[in-house]
Design a protein around this motif. Sequence first.
Motif, PDB file in Angstrom:
ATOM      1  N   ALA A  81       0.810  -1.212   0.000  1.00  0.00           N
ATOM      2  CA  ALA A  81       0.000   0.000   0.000  1.00  0.00           C
ATOM      3  C   ALA A  81       0.852   1.275   0.000  1.00  0.00           C
ATOM      4  O   ALA A  81       1.918   1.318   0.585  1.00  0.00           O
ATOM      5  N   LYS A  82       0.324   2.301  -0.645  1.00  0.00           N
ATOM      6  CA  LYS A  82       0.964   3.617  -0.693  1.00  0.00           C
ATOM      7  C   LYS A  82       0.105   4.630   0.059  1.00  0.00           C
ATOM      8  O   LYS A  82      -0.104   5.744  -0.383  1.00  0.00           O
ATOM      9  N   ASN A  83      -0.432   4.239   1.183  1.00  0.00           N
ATOM     10  CA  ASN A  83      -1.317   5.104   1.956  1.00  0.00           C
ATOM     11  C   ASN A  83      -0.547   6.170   2.718  1.00  0.00           C
ATOM     12  O   ASN A  83       0.653   6.049   2.942  1.00  0.00           O
ATOM     13  N   LYS A  84      -1.271   7.186   3.152  1.00  0.00           N
ATOM     14  CA  LYS A  84      -0.707   8.253   3.970  1.00  0.00           C
ATOM     15  C   LYS A  84      -0.655   7.773   5.421  1.00  0.00           C
ATOM     16  O   LYS A  84      -1.611   7.186   5.920  1.00  0.00           O
ATOM     17  N   ILE A 113      -5.453   1.112  11.886  1.00  0.00           N
ATOM     18  CA  ILE A 113      -4.535   1.412  12.986  1.00  0.00           C
ATOM     19  C   ILE A 113      -3.304   0.531  12.791  1.00  0.00           C
ATOM     20  O   ILE A 113      -3.410  -0.690  12.790  1.00  0.00           O
ATOM     21  N   GLU A 114      -2.143   1.156  12.640  1.00  0.00           N
ATOM     22  CA  GLU A 114      -0.907   0.404  12.424  1.00  0.00           C
ATOM     23  C   GLU A 114      -0.107   0.230  13.702  1.00  0.00           C
ATOM     24  O   GLU A 114       0.642  -0.727  13.830  1.00  0.00           O
ATOM     25  N   HIS A 115      -0.253   1.172  14.628  1.00  0.00           N
ATOM     26  CA  HIS A 115       0.467   1.083  15.893  1.00  0.00           C
ATOM     27  C   HIS A 115      -0.332   1.842  16.931  1.00  0.00           C
ATOM     28  O   HIS A 115      -0.845   2.918  16.647  1.00  0.00           O
ATOM     29  N   MET A 139      -4.159   5.973   6.066  1.00  0.00           N
ATOM     30  CA  MET A 139      -5.400   6.408   5.431  1.00  0.00           C
ATOM     31  C   MET A 139      -5.193   6.634   3.948  1.00  0.00           C
ATOM     32  O   MET A 139      -4.081   6.873   3.494  1.00  0.00           O
ATOM     33  N   LYS A 140      -6.297   6.549   3.218  1.00  0.00           N
ATOM     34  CA  LYS A 140      -6.229   6.628   1.758  1.00  0.00           C
ATOM     35  C   LYS A 140      -6.024   8.046   1.240  1.00  0.00           C
ATOM     36  O   LYS A 140      -5.375   8.252   0.232  1.00  0.00           O
ATOM     37  N   LEU A 148     -11.477  11.912  10.613  1.00  0.00           N
ATOM     38  CA  LEU A 148     -11.013  11.222  11.810  1.00  0.00           C
ATOM     39  C   LEU A 148     -11.002  12.161  13.017  1.00  0.00           C
ATOM     40  O   LEU A 148     -11.443  11.799  14.104  1.00  0.00           O
ATOM     41  N   THR A 149     -10.520  13.362  12.822  1.00  0.00           N
ATOM     42  CA  THR A 149     -10.499  14.352  13.908  1.00  0.00           C
ATOM     43  C   THR A 149     -11.911  14.592  14.434  1.00  0.00           C
ATOM     44  O   THR A 149     -12.148  14.574  15.646  1.00  0.00           O
TER      45      THR A 149
END
Length: 166
Positions: A81-84, A113-115, A139-140, A148-149
């Motif tokens: 993936a090339k996500n932000k 959630i990655e971490h 995120m995409k 999200l905020t």
Amino acid sequence: MLRYLITLQAKDREGLVEQIAHAVSRHGGNWLDSELRHIDGIFAAILLLEVPAAHWDELIESLELLEGISLTYAKSTKPQAKNKHVSYSLVAYDRPGLVHEISNKISALGINIEHMSTRYESASHTGIALFRADFNVSMKDSLDEERLTQALHSIGDDVVLDNLSA
């Protein structure tokens, strides 16, 4: 070389990380990424390793021989993936179900959630129980940041959210 994600846990003791690192090194493994934690007397680790296929079984045997270790593993591949990637810090009054609320809001937006690292602490001046989470998400697109905020602030007026990537 094969890529594996390994999880380990054992009663914490001095020299445990060195024993694990020695086993990985002795079997030609390359330690790529890790999270190591001591929580409530227990050592927990998540390791991403590259290991020559011919030495994989020997490495697992060596790790299983370490006193009191329990482990799991799964074959892994490089992410495509090339996500932000965005990092946040969140503080709120501690209460049951807060991690569920946070993860539910993030998941509902299709954000990964990655971490995540959480902890309980007391506010320095008042002693009020606080929940603190530091987390990284994937995120995409940039519009996901604003959504999200808004979603996380909707959890309650006590939520303080900082975008650490901005």
